[in-house]
Design a protein around this motif. Sequence first.
Motif, PDB file in Angstrom:
ATOM      1  N   HIS A  37       4.232 -18.888  16.192  1.00 27.71           N
ATOM      2  CA  HIS A  37       2.862 -18.718  16.670  1.00 27.71           C
ATOM      3  C   HIS A  37       2.529 -17.084  16.445  1.00 27.71           C
ATOM      4  O   HIS A  37       1.398 -16.650  16.571  1.00 27.71           O
ATOM      5  CB  HIS A  37       2.673 -19.325  18.165  1.00 27.71           C
ATOM      6  CG  HIS A  37       3.833 -18.515  19.147  1.00 27.71           C
ATOM      7  ND1 HIS A  37       5.202 -18.738  19.328  1.00 27.71           N
ATOM      8  CD2 HIS A  37       3.433 -17.378  19.981  1.00 27.71           C
ATOM      9  CE1 HIS A  37       5.641 -17.883  20.233  1.00 27.71           C
ATOM     10  NE2 HIS A  37       4.622 -17.086  20.498  1.00 27.71           N
ATOM     11  N   ILE A  38       3.657 -16.348  16.462  1.00 25.34           N
ATOM     12  CA  ILE A  38       3.120 -14.933  16.397  1.00 25.34           C
ATOM     13  C   ILE A  38       2.820 -14.598  14.902  1.00 25.34           C
ATOM     14  O   ILE A  38       1.911 -13.930  14.519  1.00 25.34           O
ATOM     15  CB  ILE A  38       4.636 -13.985  16.484  1.00 25.34           C
ATOM     16  CG1 ILE A  38       4.949 -14.068  18.033  1.00 25.34           C
ATOM     17  CG2 ILE A  38       4.424 -12.644  16.155  1.00 25.34           C
ATOM     18  CD1 ILE A  38       3.882 -13.643  19.292  1.00 25.34           C
ATOM     19  N   ILE A  79      -0.483 -23.346  15.894  1.00 19.22           N
ATOM     20  CA  ILE A  79      -1.750 -22.913  16.381  1.00 19.22           C
ATOM     21  C   ILE A  79      -2.106 -23.242  17.747  1.00 19.22           C
ATOM     22  O   ILE A  79      -2.664 -22.449  18.467  1.00 19.22           O
ATOM     23  CB  ILE A  79      -2.621 -23.648  15.387  1.00 19.22           C
ATOM     24  CG1 ILE A  79      -2.595 -23.089  13.930  1.00 19.22           C
ATOM     25  CG2 ILE A  79      -4.308 -23.526  15.896  1.00 19.22           C
ATOM     26  CD1 ILE A  79      -3.318 -23.993  12.967  1.00 19.22           C
ATOM     27  N   LYS A  80      -1.694 -24.388  18.411  1.00 18.00           N
ATOM     28  CA  LYS A  80      -1.765 -24.896  19.603  1.00 18.00           C
ATOM     29  C   LYS A  80      -0.897 -23.690  20.500  1.00 18.00           C
ATOM     30  O   LYS A  80      -1.512 -23.297  21.761  1.00 18.00           O
ATOM     31  CB  LYS A  80      -1.057 -26.231  19.897  1.00 18.00           C
ATOM     32  CG  LYS A  80      -1.328 -26.652  21.475  1.00 18.00           C
ATOM     33  CD  LYS A  80      -0.646 -27.897  21.505  1.00 18.00           C
ATOM     34  CE  LYS A  80      -0.804 -28.773  22.709  1.00 18.00           C
ATOM     35  NZ  LYS A  80      -0.178 -30.051  22.968  1.00 18.00           N
ATOM     36  N   GLU A  81       0.166 -23.276  20.485  1.00 17.91           N
ATOM     37  CA  GLU A  81       0.952 -22.252  20.938  1.00 17.91           C
ATOM     38  C   GLU A  81       0.157 -21.099  21.045  1.00 17.91           C
ATOM     39  O   GLU A  81      -0.020 -20.621  22.154  1.00 17.91           O
ATOM     40  CB  GLU A  81       2.560 -22.136  20.467  1.00 17.91           C
ATOM     41  CG  GLU A  81       3.276 -21.111  21.133  1.00 17.91           C
ATOM     42  CD  GLU A  81       3.831 -21.681  22.692  1.00 17.91           C
ATOM     43  OE1 GLU A  81       4.047 -20.914  23.334  1.00 17.91           O
ATOM     44  OE2 GLU A  81       3.555 -23.020  22.840  1.00 17.91           O
ATOM     45  N   ALA A  82      -0.462 -20.632  20.001  1.00 21.33           N
ATOM     46  CA  ALA A  82      -0.836 -19.528  19.775  1.00 21.33           C
ATOM     47  C   ALA A  82      -2.227 -19.508  20.759  1.00 21.33           C
ATOM     48  O   ALA A  82      -2.503 -18.384  21.584  1.00 21.33           O
ATOM     49  CB  ALA A  82      -1.302 -19.014  18.378  1.00 21.33           C
ATOM     50  N   LEU A  84      -3.701 -15.726  22.237  1.00 21.82           N
ATOM     51  CA  LEU A  84      -3.496 -15.145  20.736  1.00 21.82           C
ATOM     52  C   LEU A  84      -4.775 -15.236  20.091  1.00 21.82           C
ATOM     53  O   LEU A  84      -5.412 -14.477  19.453  1.00 21.82           O
ATOM     54  CB  LEU A  84      -2.045 -15.302  20.386  1.00 21.82           C
ATOM     55  CG  LEU A  84      -1.070 -14.900  21.057  1.00 21.82           C
ATOM     56  CD1 LEU A  84       0.322 -15.242  20.252  1.00 21.82           C
ATOM     57  CD2 LEU A  84      -0.952 -13.471  21.566  1.00 21.82           C
ATOM     58  N   ILE A  85      -5.048 -16.319  20.115  1.00 27.22           N
ATOM     59  CA  ILE A  85      -6.436 -16.792  19.232  1.00 27.22           C
ATOM     60  C   ILE A  85      -7.196 -17.677  19.887  1.00 27.22           C
ATOM     61  O   ILE A  85      -6.957 -18.299  20.920  1.00 27.22           O
ATOM     62  CB  ILE A  85      -5.937 -17.441  17.938  1.00 27.22           C
ATOM     63  CG1 ILE A  85      -5.056 -18.761  18.357  1.00 27.22           C
ATOM     64  CG2 ILE A  85      -5.224 -16.672  17.122  1.00 27.22           C
ATOM     65  CD1 ILE A  85      -4.653 -19.559  17.140  1.00 27.22           C
ATOM     66  N   LEU A 123      -8.707 -19.068  11.769  1.00 22.31           N
ATOM     67  CA  LEU A 123      -8.234 -18.627  12.844  1.00 22.31           C
ATOM     68  C   LEU A 123      -9.167 -17.602  13.266  1.00 22.31           C
ATOM     69  O   LEU A 123      -9.693 -16.692  12.582  1.00 22.31           O
ATOM     70  CB  LEU A 123      -6.804 -18.008  12.660  1.00 22.31           C
ATOM     71  CG  LEU A 123      -5.800 -18.753  11.974  1.00 22.31           C
ATOM     72  CD1 LEU A 123      -4.475 -17.999  11.480  1.00 22.31           C
ATOM     73  CD2 LEU A 123      -5.512 -19.856  13.091  1.00 22.31           C
ATOM     74  N   VAL A 124      -9.639 -17.655  14.765  1.00 24.12           N
ATOM     75  CA  VAL A 124     -10.570 -16.999  15.427  1.00 24.12           C
ATOM     76  C   VAL A 124      -9.725 -16.025  16.389  1.00 24.12           C
ATOM     77  O   VAL A 124      -9.116 -16.313  17.260  1.00 24.12           O
ATOM     78  CB  VAL A 124     -11.566 -17.671  16.104  1.00 24.12           C
ATOM     79  CG1 VAL A 124     -12.680 -16.765  16.581  1.00 24.12           C
ATOM     80  CG2 VAL A 124     -12.202 -18.743  15.020  1.00 24.12           C
TER      81      VAL A 124
END
Length: 127
Positions: free
Chosen positions: A37-38, A86-89, A94-95, A104-105
Amino acid sequence: MTDPHRQIVFAGGSPWAAFSQNEMYKLAGESSTGPLHIRVLFAAMGKMNAFGHAELRVGELARILGTVTDTGEVMACRRDSVSAAIKEAKSRGLIAPESKARCLVLRHHIFQKSTKDRWRCSVHDLD
């Protein structure tokens, strides 16, 4: 008068810093950088346009998040692992919620880019 697209202004005039997009993209591809996620965040930072959208080619994020074998071959990350990253970010803020593997936004109150290069995002249909 100053061009508003060339200014970086955060809420309350808070301090800000700059980063190298090339270096952020490189960090996204290095497994030693940290959890997936990072690395998703770094990929977004490395590819973002002036709208905060980081449009990616089909399979590009899976390759960035993949691993390199002893022979130098890139093994793409599994689709379910990319989705989980992506879900974790998103859950960590983070996004933005509209992010997906093809774009990615980044949240505007956290990331901004001062530039006249305002290329479009075909994934989210922005001009």
